[in-house]
Motif scaffolding. Sequence first.
Motif, PDB file in Angstrom:
ATOM      1  N   LEU A  21      -3.250   1.697  30.606  1.00 34.06           N
ATOM      2  CA  LEU A  21      -2.174   0.978  31.293  1.00 34.06           C
ATOM      3  C   LEU A  21      -2.055   1.401  32.754  1.00 34.06           C
ATOM      4  O   LEU A  21      -1.560   0.627  33.581  1.00 34.06           O
ATOM      5  CB  LEU A  21      -0.849   1.195  30.559  1.00 34.06           C
ATOM      6  CG  LEU A  21      -0.759   0.585  29.156  1.00 34.06           C
ATOM      7  CD1 LEU A  21       0.604   0.891  28.541  1.00 34.06           C
ATOM      8  CD2 LEU A  21      -1.007  -0.913  29.190  1.00 34.06           C
ATOM      9  N   GLY A  22      -2.523   2.590  33.085  1.00 35.08           N
ATOM     10  CA  GLY A  22      -2.489   3.031  34.480  1.00 35.08           C
ATOM     11  C   GLY A  22      -3.421   2.237  35.375  1.00 35.08           C
ATOM     12  O   GLY A  22      -3.267   2.258  36.596  1.00 35.08           O
ATOM     13  N   SER A  23      -4.372   1.529  34.772  1.00 37.86           N
ATOM     14  CA  SER A  23      -5.312   0.717  35.551  1.00 37.86           C
ATOM     15  C   SER A  23      -4.801  -0.699  35.789  1.00 37.86           C
ATOM     16  O   SER A  23      -5.459  -1.476  36.490  1.00 37.86           O
ATOM     17  CB  SER A  23      -6.655   0.641  34.812  1.00 37.86           C
ATOM     18  OG  SER A  23      -6.534  -0.168  33.638  1.00 37.86           O
ATOM     19  N   ALA A  24      -3.664  -1.050  35.215  1.00 37.00           N
ATOM     20  CA  ALA A  24      -3.171  -2.434  35.277  1.00 37.00           C
ATOM     21  C   ALA A  24      -2.859  -2.850  36.710  1.00 37.00           C
ATOM     22  O   ALA A  24      -2.257  -2.094  37.480  1.00 37.00           O
ATOM     23  CB  ALA A  24      -1.925  -2.576  34.413  1.00 37.00           C
ATOM     24  N   ARG A  25      -3.272  -4.067  37.063  1.00 34.81           N
ATOM     25  CA  ARG A  25      -3.013  -4.625  38.385  1.00 34.81           C
ATOM     26  C   ARG A  25      -2.576  -6.080  38.257  1.00 34.81           C
ATOM     27  O   ARG A  25      -3.046  -6.816  37.395  1.00 34.81           O
ATOM     28  CB  ARG A  25      -4.278  -4.572  39.259  1.00 34.81           C
ATOM     29  CG  ARG A  25      -4.791  -3.175  39.535  1.00 34.81           C
ATOM     30  CD  ARG A  25      -3.857  -2.398  40.458  1.00 34.81           C
ATOM     31  NE  ARG A  25      -4.402  -1.100  40.798  1.00 34.81           N
ATOM     32  CZ  ARG A  25      -4.231   0.010  40.079  1.00 34.81           C
ATOM     33  NH1 ARG A  25      -3.515  -0.042  38.951  1.00 34.81           N
ATOM     34  NH2 ARG A  25      -4.756   1.150  40.466  1.00 34.81           N
ATOM     35  N   HIS A  26      -1.660  -6.473  39.148  1.00 34.06           N
ATOM     36  CA  HIS A  26      -1.196  -7.865  39.200  1.00 34.06           C
ATOM     37  C   HIS A  26      -1.016  -8.242  40.663  1.00 34.06           C
ATOM     38  O   HIS A  26      -0.276  -7.586  41.400  1.00 34.06           O
ATOM     39  CB  HIS A  26       0.127  -8.021  38.446  1.00 34.06           C
ATOM     40  CG  HIS A  26       0.623  -9.437  38.426  1.00 34.06           C
ATOM     41  ND1 HIS A  26       1.821  -9.831  38.996  1.00 34.06           N
ATOM     42  CD2 HIS A  26       0.076 -10.565  37.903  1.00 34.06           C
ATOM     43  CE1 HIS A  26       1.987 -11.134  38.815  1.00 34.06           C
ATOM     44  NE2 HIS A  26       0.954 -11.594  38.166  1.00 34.06           N
ATOM     45  N   LEU A  55     -11.081  -6.332  42.464  1.00 35.28           N
ATOM     46  CA  LEU A  55     -11.522  -6.709  41.121  1.00 35.28           C
ATOM     47  C   LEU A  55     -12.985  -6.338  40.911  1.00 35.28           C
ATOM     48  O   LEU A  55     -13.338  -5.735  39.884  1.00 35.28           O
ATOM     49  CB  LEU A  55     -11.328  -8.206  40.897  1.00 35.28           C
ATOM     50  CG  LEU A  55     -11.958  -8.766  39.605  1.00 35.28           C
ATOM     51  CD1 LEU A  55     -11.283  -8.177  38.370  1.00 35.28           C
ATOM     52  CD2 LEU A  55     -11.892 -10.287  39.590  1.00 35.28           C
ATOM     53  N   LEU A  56     -13.854  -6.687  41.852  1.00 37.26           N
ATOM     54  CA  LEU A  56     -15.275  -6.411  41.696  1.00 37.26           C
ATOM     55  C   LEU A  56     -15.552  -4.916  41.630  1.00 37.26           C
ATOM     56  O   LEU A  56     -16.399  -4.469  40.845  1.00 37.26           O
ATOM     57  CB  LEU A  56     -16.079  -7.042  42.839  1.00 37.26           C
ATOM     58  CG  LEU A  56     -16.079  -8.568  42.903  1.00 37.26           C
ATOM     59  CD1 LEU A  56     -16.961  -9.045  44.052  1.00 37.26           C
ATOM     60  CD2 LEU A  56     -16.534  -9.185  41.596  1.00 37.26           C
ATOM     61  N   ALA A  97      -0.237 -13.416  34.540  1.00 38.02           N
ATOM     62  CA  ALA A  97      -1.629 -12.992  34.497  1.00 38.02           C
ATOM     63  C   ALA A  97      -1.789 -11.593  33.899  1.00 38.02           C
ATOM     64  O   ALA A  97      -2.714 -11.351  33.114  1.00 38.02           O
ATOM     65  CB  ALA A  97      -2.238 -13.042  35.900  1.00 38.02           C
ATOM     66  N   LEU A  98      -0.901 -10.664  34.244  1.00 36.99           N
ATOM     67  CA  LEU A  98      -1.049  -9.307  33.731  1.00 36.99           C
ATOM     68  C   LEU A  98      -0.723  -9.235  32.242  1.00 36.99           C
ATOM     69  O   LEU A  98      -1.463  -8.623  31.466  1.00 36.99           O
ATOM     70  CB  LEU A  98      -0.173  -8.337  34.512  1.00 36.99           C
ATOM     71  CG  LEU A  98      -0.228  -6.875  34.038  1.00 36.99           C
ATOM     72  CD1 LEU A  98      -1.666  -6.365  33.991  1.00 36.99           C
ATOM     73  CD2 LEU A  98       0.637  -5.989  34.919  1.00 36.99           C
ATOM     74  N   SER A  99       0.370  -9.849  31.812  1.00 35.41           N
ATOM     75  CA  SER A  99       0.710  -9.780  30.391  1.00 35.41           C
ATOM     76  C   SER A  99      -0.323 -10.513  29.548  1.00 35.41           C
ATOM     77  O   SER A  99      -0.642 -10.096  28.425  1.00 35.41           O
ATOM     78  CB  SER A  99       2.120 -10.323  30.134  1.00 35.41           C
ATOM     79  OG  SER A  99       2.220 -11.683  30.469  1.00 35.41           O
ATOM     80  N   ASP A 100      -0.897 -11.595  30.074  1.00 28.86           N
ATOM     81  CA  ASP A 100      -1.951 -12.298  29.335  1.00 28.86           C
ATOM     82  C   ASP A 100      -3.230 -11.468  29.272  1.00 28.86           C
ATOM     83  O   ASP A 100      -3.954 -11.512  28.263  1.00 28.86           O
ATOM     84  CB  ASP A 100      -2.241 -13.657  29.975  1.00 28.86           C
ATOM     85  CG  ASP A 100      -1.221 -14.723  29.582  1.00 28.86           C
ATOM     86  OD1 ASP A 100      -0.376 -14.444  28.705  1.00 28.86           O
ATOM     87  OD2 ASP A 100      -1.264 -15.823  30.148  1.00 28.86           O
ATOM     88  N   GLY A 114      -4.536 -10.841  37.105  1.00 30.83           N
ATOM     89  CA  GLY A 114      -3.997  -9.746  36.312  1.00 30.83           C
ATOM     90  C   GLY A 114      -5.130  -9.118  35.537  1.00 30.83           C
ATOM     91  O   GLY A 114      -5.951  -9.828  34.944  1.00 30.83           O
ATOM     92  N   TRP A 115      -5.228  -7.783  35.568  1.00 36.82           N
ATOM     93  CA  TRP A 115      -6.276  -7.134  34.776  1.00 36.82           C
ATOM     94  C   TRP A 115      -5.835  -5.756  34.314  1.00 36.82           C
ATOM     95  O   TRP A 115      -4.903  -5.151  34.856  1.00 36.82           O
ATOM     96  CB  TRP A 115      -7.591  -7.058  35.539  1.00 36.82           C
ATOM     97  CG  TRP A 115      -7.675  -6.117  36.713  1.00 36.82           C
ATOM     98  CD1 TRP A 115      -7.801  -4.759  36.683  1.00 36.82           C
ATOM     99  CD2 TRP A 115      -7.700  -6.480  38.109  1.00 36.82           C
ATOM    100  NE1 TRP A 115      -7.895  -4.252  37.952  1.00 36.82           N
ATOM    101  CE2 TRP A 115      -7.839  -5.283  38.845  1.00 36.82           C
ATOM    102  CE3 TRP A 115      -7.626  -7.701  38.791  1.00 36.82           C
ATOM    103  CZ2 TRP A 115      -7.887  -5.268  40.236  1.00 36.82           C
ATOM    104  CZ3 TRP A 115      -7.679  -7.687  40.167  1.00 36.82           C
ATOM    105  CH2 TRP A 115      -7.814  -6.491  40.885  1.00 36.82           C
ATOM    106  N   VAL A 116      -6.513  -5.291  33.278  1.00 35.85           N
ATOM    107  CA  VAL A 116      -6.292  -3.949  32.754  1.00 35.85           C
ATOM    108  C   VAL A 116      -7.611  -3.470  32.159  1.00 35.85           C
ATOM    109  O   VAL A 116      -8.352  -4.257  31.559  1.00 35.85           O
ATOM    110  CB  VAL A 116      -5.155  -3.923  31.704  1.00 35.85           C
ATOM    111  CG1 VAL A 116      -5.512  -4.745  30.464  1.00 35.85           C
ATOM    112  CG2 VAL A 116      -4.785  -2.494  31.321  1.00 35.85           C
ATOM    113  N   CYS A 117      -7.941  -2.197  32.351  1.00 39.21           N
ATOM    114  CA  CYS A 117      -9.185  -1.637  31.829  1.00 39.21           C
ATOM    115  C   CYS A 117      -8.997  -1.139  30.402  1.00 39.21           C
ATOM    116  O   CYS A 117      -7.902  -0.740  30.003  1.00 39.21           O
ATOM    117  CB  CYS A 117      -9.677  -0.492  32.717  1.00 39.21           C
ATOM    118  SG  CYS A 117     -10.186  -1.016  34.368  1.00 39.21           S
TER     119      CYS A 117
END
Length: 232
Positions: A80-85, A122-123, A201-204, A69-72
Amino acid sequence: MLLECVERCFGHDFRRRRLLARAPAGPLRDYLATPFPAPDAPSRETAYLALDLETTGADPARNEIVSFGWVCMDGDRIDLGSARHYIVRLRGAVSDASAVIHGITDDQCQTGCHLESALAELLATLAGRVMIAHRAETERGFVGHACEAIYGGRILIPTVDTLRIAIRAKARQNRPLQRGELRLSALRQKYSLPRYRAHNALSDALSTAELFLAQQTESVETTPLKNWLTLR
């Protein structure tokens, strides 16, 4: 000895270029080809990526990544538009113990994405950014092991660890730690941040990005990025 002196003087970017020279073509090389943010840049003007991983255990050599899970975050703005899970297709089974923690089942993993595709995205997204994580050795350890296994090369990730920031703050206060007070949820409560579902993972990842923003508010003056980096 000379090499160690050069690394101390030039830091992460010197090490990045050394790894780039040996990296095979592909996502890892592309990531290393992008310069890191300048250590003297204002932290509130830096590009970040908050990352959280759920795994089958604590050892990157023996266990697997279950989900990314990640967000920029750009400066003090979370995108929030960059969020991925992503849930990852595993080689082995999800243990009962880890499934209880993150709630991801074998059936979900069987329909998940391949580790290679999630790692490559991710990279590409992380390039030119600083990673934010809570207890960052987990994320760096598993991402590093995956890069060596898939690409045959080592990665270097400039990192802000919100746990280490909290530990340093406690040390300055010169008082003993209370049990559980360095957990992500407990630190968020200290700053009156909203409560999110844990072990997703995303919420964390979002929780960690918000926590770092709150931790920066305790710094009255504009702080350079290097003051927050975990140097390894």
